[in-house]
Scaffold this motif. Structure first.
Motif, PDB file in Angstrom:
ATOM      1  N   LEU A  56      45.128 -13.838  22.392  1.00 57.96           N
ATOM      2  CA  LEU A  56      44.397 -12.596  22.113  1.00 57.96           C
ATOM      3  C   LEU A  56      43.485 -12.841  20.923  1.00 57.96           C
ATOM      4  O   LEU A  56      43.926 -13.370  19.898  1.00 57.96           O
ATOM      5  CB  LEU A  56      45.371 -11.460  21.784  1.00 57.96           C
ATOM      6  CG  LEU A  56      44.743 -10.167  21.251  1.00 57.96           C
ATOM      7  CD1 LEU A  56      43.872  -9.501  22.320  1.00 57.96           C
ATOM      8  CD2 LEU A  56      45.823  -9.219  20.760  1.00 57.96           C
ATOM      9  N   PHE A  57      42.230 -12.460  21.043  1.00 54.93           N
ATOM     10  CA  PHE A  57      41.312 -12.503  19.915  1.00 54.93           C
ATOM     11  C   PHE A  57      40.659 -11.141  19.783  1.00 54.93           C
ATOM     12  O   PHE A  57      40.095 -10.619  20.745  1.00 54.93           O
ATOM     13  CB  PHE A  57      40.233 -13.571  20.100  1.00 54.93           C
ATOM     14  CG  PHE A  57      39.406 -13.755  18.861  1.00 54.93           C
ATOM     15  CD1 PHE A  57      39.827 -14.623  17.864  1.00 54.93           C
ATOM     16  CD2 PHE A  57      38.247 -13.030  18.666  1.00 54.93           C
ATOM     17  CE1 PHE A  57      39.091 -14.785  16.700  1.00 54.93           C
ATOM     18  CE2 PHE A  57      37.500 -13.179  17.513  1.00 54.93           C
ATOM     19  CZ  PHE A  57      37.924 -14.056  16.522  1.00 54.93           C
ATOM     20  N   ALA A 101      45.905   1.536  13.026  1.00 55.28           N
ATOM     21  CA  ALA A 101      46.426   2.157  14.252  1.00 55.28           C
ATOM     22  C   ALA A 101      45.758   1.558  15.486  1.00 55.28           C
ATOM     23  O   ALA A 101      46.425   1.244  16.478  1.00 55.28           O
ATOM     24  CB  ALA A 101      46.223   3.669  14.214  1.00 55.28           C
ATOM     25  N   GLU A 102      44.443   1.374  15.408  1.00 56.13           N
ATOM     26  CA  GLU A 102      43.712   0.827  16.550  1.00 56.13           C
ATOM     27  C   GLU A 102      44.109  -0.623  16.814  1.00 56.13           C
ATOM     28  O   GLU A 102      44.293  -1.024  17.965  1.00 56.13           O
ATOM     29  CB  GLU A 102      42.198   0.918  16.309  1.00 56.13           C
ATOM     30  CG  GLU A 102      41.672   2.343  16.241  1.00 56.13           C
ATOM     31  CD  GLU A 102      41.687   2.943  14.835  1.00 56.13           C
ATOM     32  OE1 GLU A 102      42.486   2.489  13.970  1.00 56.13           O
ATOM     33  OE2 GLU A 102      40.909   3.874  14.591  1.00 56.13           O
ATOM     34  N   LEU A 103      44.257  -1.406  15.746  1.00 49.58           N
ATOM     35  CA  LEU A 103      44.665  -2.803  15.924  1.00 49.58           C
ATOM     36  C   LEU A 103      46.081  -2.879  16.487  1.00 49.58           C
ATOM     37  O   LEU A 103      46.344  -3.656  17.412  1.00 49.58           O
ATOM     38  CB  LEU A 103      44.575  -3.568  14.606  1.00 49.58           C
ATOM     39  CG  LEU A 103      45.007  -5.031  14.678  1.00 49.58           C
ATOM     40  CD1 LEU A 103      44.166  -5.810  15.680  1.00 49.58           C
ATOM     41  CD2 LEU A 103      44.950  -5.668  13.292  1.00 49.58           C
ATOM     42  N   ASN A 104      46.991  -2.083  15.965  1.00 48.67           N
ATOM     43  CA  ASN A 104      48.360  -2.090  16.478  1.00 48.67           C
ATOM     44  C   ASN A 104      48.412  -1.678  17.943  1.00 48.67           C
ATOM     45  O   ASN A 104      49.219  -2.214  18.714  1.00 48.67           O
ATOM     46  CB  ASN A 104      49.260  -1.197  15.631  1.00 48.67           C
ATOM     47  CG  ASN A 104      49.630  -1.859  14.327  1.00 48.67           C
ATOM     48  OD1 ASN A 104      49.669  -3.079  14.221  1.00 48.67           O
ATOM     49  ND2 ASN A 104      49.899  -1.056  13.320  1.00 48.67           N
ATOM     50  N   SER A 108      49.966  -4.053  20.723  1.00 48.01           N
ATOM     51  CA  SER A 108      51.072  -3.555  21.551  1.00 48.01           C
ATOM     52  C   SER A 108      50.737  -3.620  23.032  1.00 48.01           C
ATOM     53  O   SER A 108      51.567  -4.049  23.842  1.00 48.01           O
ATOM     54  CB  SER A 108      51.417  -2.107  21.165  1.00 48.01           C
ATOM     55  OG  SER A 108      51.930  -2.056  19.871  1.00 48.01           O
ATOM     56  N   GLU A 109      49.534  -3.180  23.390  1.00 47.74           N
ATOM     57  CA  GLU A 109      49.139  -3.214  24.801  1.00 47.74           C
ATOM     58  C   GLU A 109      49.090  -4.646  25.316  1.00 47.74           C
ATOM     59  O   GLU A 109      49.545  -4.921  26.425  1.00 47.74           O
ATOM     60  CB  GLU A 109      47.786  -2.521  24.987  1.00 47.74           C
ATOM     61  CG  GLU A 109      47.869  -1.015  24.825  1.00 47.74           C
ATOM     62  CD  GLU A 109      46.515  -0.336  24.857  1.00 47.74           C
ATOM     63  OE1 GLU A 109      45.463  -1.025  24.874  1.00 47.74           O
ATOM     64  OE2 GLU A 109      46.496   0.922  24.859  1.00 47.74           O
ATOM     65  N   GLN A 113      51.423  -6.312  28.235  1.00 49.02           N
ATOM     66  CA  GLN A 113      50.862  -6.995  29.405  1.00 49.02           C
ATOM     67  C   GLN A 113      51.469  -8.385  29.566  1.00 49.02           C
ATOM     68  O   GLN A 113      51.772  -8.810  30.682  1.00 49.02           O
ATOM     69  CB  GLN A 113      49.350  -7.105  29.285  1.00 49.02           C
ATOM     70  CG  GLN A 113      48.630  -5.799  29.433  1.00 49.02           C
ATOM     71  CD  GLN A 113      47.148  -5.923  29.085  1.00 49.02           C
ATOM     72  OE1 GLN A 113      46.692  -6.955  28.604  1.00 49.02           O
ATOM     73  NE2 GLN A 113      46.405  -4.853  29.317  1.00 49.02           N
ATOM     74  N   GLN A 114      51.635  -9.081  28.457  1.00 50.29           N
ATOM     75  CA  GLN A 114      52.220 -10.428  28.521  1.00 50.29           C
ATOM     76  C   GLN A 114      53.658 -10.363  28.994  1.00 50.29           C
ATOM     77  O   GLN A 114      54.094 -11.155  29.814  1.00 50.29           O
ATOM     78  CB  GLN A 114      52.133 -11.123  27.158  1.00 50.29           C
ATOM     79  CG  GLN A 114      50.735 -11.272  26.602  1.00 50.29           C
ATOM     80  CD  GLN A 114      49.737 -11.735  27.633  1.00 50.29           C
ATOM     81  OE1 GLN A 114      49.913 -12.777  28.269  1.00 50.29           O
ATOM     82  NE2 GLN A 114      48.676 -10.974  27.818  1.00 50.29           N
TER      83      GLN A 114
END
Length: 123
Positions: A56-57, A101-104, A108-109, A113-114
């Motif tokens: 993830l980047f 909050a947006e980064l977390n 999390s999403e 998915q992983q």
């Protein structure tokens, strides 16, 4: 002196960072930056630089420290990470502080998915 940008770092953050840096020093936080030659030496021993695991980047739209949105910096990453997920945030270099909050949510999403993909492949 420049005024502190409370959107990036608060007085409380500064107090916490100062406390821990006084107690532990700068070696840990700066190790990546002073280890460039050793990192390059290690990389030079590898024939294949591909990262096959999920990666993830998160791009920061206003990151002028490491601008991956308006430069070619991300091109090699895309070539070497065949299982790459890219996301974007409207923030600067300190995204965990500017948009926690947006980064977390992104983290999390992506982790969900992983995990879902791993569980499906294990069945």
């Amino acid at each position: 002196d420049m005024p502190m940008d409370e959107d990036v770092v608060s007085e409380e953050d500064i107090a916490i960072y100062s406390k821990h840096l006084r107690e532990n020093g700068f070696l840990g936080p700066n190790s990546w930056y002073v280890n460039g030659d050793a990192n390059q030496d290690f990389l030079d021993t590898k024939k294949d630089h591909t990262l096959s695991m999920p990666v993830l980047f998160v791009h920061a739209a206003y990151d002028y420290v490491c601008d991956t949105t308006s430069t070619g910096f991300a091109i090699r990453m895309r070539a070497l990470c065949p299982n790459l997920t890219e996301r974007h945030l409207e923030c600067g270099h300190w995204m965990a502080q500017e948009k926690p909050a947006e980064l977390n949510k992104i983290l999390s999403e992506w982790l969900d998915q992983q995990r879902s993909g791993f569980l499906k492949s294990a069945l």
